[in-house]
Design a protein around this motif. Structure first.
Motif, PDB file in Angstrom:
ATOM      1  N   ARG A  39      14.492  23.475  -4.640  1.00  0.00           N
ATOM      2  CA  ARG A  39      13.227  23.823  -3.590  1.00  0.00           C
ATOM      3  C   ARG A  39      12.149  23.236  -4.209  1.00  0.00           C
ATOM      4  NH1 ARG A  39      12.836  29.904  -2.167  1.00  0.00           N
ATOM      5  NH2 ARG A  39      13.938  30.546  -3.827  1.00  0.00           N
ATOM      6  N   ARG A  41      19.685  27.423   1.931  1.00  0.00           N
ATOM      7  CA  ARG A  41      19.966  28.241   3.179  1.00  0.00           C
ATOM      8  C   ARG A  41      19.661  27.804   4.541  1.00  0.00           C
ATOM      9  NH1 ARG A  41      15.695  32.890   0.608  1.00  0.00           N
ATOM     10  NH2 ARG A  41      14.772  30.827   0.039  1.00  0.00           N
ATOM     11  N   ASN A  44      18.522  35.380  -8.428  1.00  0.00           N
ATOM     12  CA  ASN A  44      18.773  36.859  -9.090  1.00  0.00           C
ATOM     13  C   ASN A  44      17.584  37.527  -9.760  1.00  0.00           C
ATOM     14  OD1 ASN A  44      20.105  38.858 -10.339  1.00  0.00           O
ATOM     15  ND2 ASN A  44      21.120  37.497 -11.812  1.00  0.00           N
ATOM     16  N   SER A  72      15.233  46.005  -1.092  1.00  0.00           N
ATOM     17  CA  SER A  72      14.808  46.264   0.360  1.00  0.00           C
ATOM     18  C   SER A  72      15.805  45.092   1.080  1.00  0.00           C
ATOM     19  CB  SER A  72      13.563  45.109   0.578  1.00  0.00           C
ATOM     20  OG  SER A  72      13.692  43.785   0.506  1.00  0.00           O
ATOM     21  N   ASN A 128      15.694  42.717   3.127  1.00  0.00           N
ATOM     22  CA  ASN A 128      15.480  41.511   3.000  1.00  0.00           C
ATOM     23  C   ASN A 128      15.743  40.882   1.369  1.00  0.00           C
ATOM     24  OD1 ASN A 128      14.575  38.879   4.049  1.00  0.00           O
ATOM     25  ND2 ASN A 128      12.734  39.292   2.810  1.00  0.00           N
ATOM     26  N   ALA A 129      15.403  41.756   0.487  1.00  0.00           N
ATOM     27  CA  ALA A 129      15.712  41.106  -0.898  1.00  0.00           C
ATOM     28  C   ALA A 129      17.352  40.963  -1.029  1.00  0.00           C
ATOM     29  CB  ALA A 129      15.435  42.347  -1.937  1.00  0.00           C
ATOM     30  N   SER A 147      18.417  37.847   0.974  1.00  0.00           N
ATOM     31  CA  SER A 147      17.834  36.643   0.265  1.00  0.00           C
ATOM     32  C   SER A 147      18.803  36.021  -0.759  1.00  0.00           C
ATOM     33  CB  SER A 147      16.379  36.770  -0.633  1.00  0.00           C
ATOM     34  OG  SER A 147      15.490  37.186   0.356  1.00  0.00           O
ATOM     35  N   ARG A 181      16.073  36.697 -17.345  1.00  0.00           N
ATOM     36  CA  ARG A 181      15.816  37.634 -16.243  1.00  0.00           C
ATOM     37  C   ARG A 181      16.591  38.888 -16.544  1.00  0.00           C
ATOM     38  NH1 ARG A 181      14.624  35.472 -10.409  1.00  0.00           N
ATOM     39  NH2 ARG A 181      13.625  33.660 -10.772  1.00  0.00           N
TER      40      ARG A 181
END
Ligand code: HXC
Length: 306
Positions: free
Chosen positions: A52, A82, A111, A120, A122-123, A126, A248
């Protein structure tokens, strides 16, 4: 600067086994995927990596190209897995500039740690979109080239229409068998997955669900496209040192204890994942398809036994 081969890949592998081959990799600027591509390039391949972030992807391409004089590595930024059209454009550019695609690594992933409650909608979506839809888009956009590459390794059993490469006798093959090649074979895809969903891991529901989907995608690809000579496999990395994933997921203060608790007493290295990749794309991996190669030093078995 070119470092010794052992920095990128094990000395087990012969130089040049991927000469004239091209690998296409999503998430190619990430720590694990760039190490996979670096190893293939070191052993002769050219590559297209997509991501990206334009700057990060172009810089990663330059770094990878530096491992072998004459290597062609194209970094294609602004690609969101996506979005199918964005990926398709990158595939078209890769084929236009490098001529073909023999190997694909579907490595783009998202991740973060979050509980089911914190996530959420949306999370969740995603991560599903990046991992599952992104892997599907990668497969769909590259499949014609994988089939073409696999096809170029076929041989007509009676006439040996495609001259075998020097040193390889014209084996008695049926139309559906694939000819061995001294320079590696083609028509192969690897999906980078995980082991989280084997047991369930708290705060990783979104990724676990997504990786289960990625695994199913690979297994079905192996069945549907095996007859066309395409192989599909999964590499499931465990804890790999100095990666974005590890940083992470494992808090700095827990790192030493988690490392000591591993069955082999250490984390893996990105080279371990690179070696697994070389194996699956090499002649040695010709009959391996529909499999998951877990490269985790038996780490996930701790979770399953506790
Ligand atoms: C809770 C979060 C969150 C967090 C983002 N979100 N981070 N929710 N906790 N830490 C939410 C946002 O609030 C938003 O929801 C939704 O997720 C989308 O976020 P965006 O930032 O708008 O999306 P996007 O820019 O597309 O970023 C996608 C991302 C991001 C997945 C959220 O982390 C990303 O780009 N990651 C790519 C790089 C990466 O993750 N690399 C690690 C791969 S390691 P709302 O509701 O607010 O709109 C790996 C290894 C796995 O995959 C296996 C390990 C063993």
């Amino acid at each position: 600067m070119t470092l010794p081969k052992s920095e990128y890949v094990s000395d087990t592998w012969k130089d040049g086994i991927f000469n004239k081959k091209v690998v296409f990799c999503t998430g190619g600027a990430g720590t694990i995927c760039s190490a996979q591509v670096r190893a293939l390039v070191h052993l002769g391949a050219d590559a297209c990596i997509v991501g990206r972030n334009v700057e990060k992807t172009e810089q990663a391409a330059k770094d990878i190209a530096a491992v072998r004089p004459g290597a062609k590595v194209i970094g294609i930024g602004s690609v969101d897995v996506r979005k199918f059209d964005s990926l398709k454009d990158a595939v078209d550019r890769c084929v236009k500039e490098l001529g073909r695609i023999d190997y694909v690594i579907a490595g783009a992933a998202g991740n973060f740690l979050a509980s089911i409650n914190q996530l959420s909608v949306n999370a969740f979506k995603s991560v599903m979109d990046i991992d599952v839809l992104g892997s599907y888009n990668t497969l769909k956009a590259t499949l014609p080239h994988l089939v073409e590459s696999a096809e170029s390794h076929r041989v007509d059993s009676k006439t040996c229409k495609l001259a075998p490469p020097e040193g390889i006798r014209c084996l008695v093959l049926t139309d559906t068998q694939v000819k061995p090649s001294p320079q590696g074979t083609g028509g192969r895809i690897i999906f980078v997955s995980a082991t989280l969903h084997y047991t369930g891991v708290p705060f990783q529901t979104h990724v676990s669900v997504a990786k289960a989907g990625v695994d199913a995608l690979s297994n079905n690809t192996a069945l549907e496209f095996g007859p066309l000579g395409v192989t599909s496999n999964i590499i499931a990395p465990g804890p790999i040192a100095n990666t974005e994933g590890a940083s992470r997921l494992i808090p700095e203060q827990d790192l030493e204890e988690v490392t000591r608790g591993q069955p082999l007493g250490r984390f893996g290295s990105v080279r371990d994942i690179a070696d697994a990749t070389v194996y699956l794309f090499s002649d040695a991996g010709s009959y391996v398809s529909g499999q998951t190669l877990v490269v985790d030093g038996a780490s996930w078995r701790i979770a399953s036994s506790s």
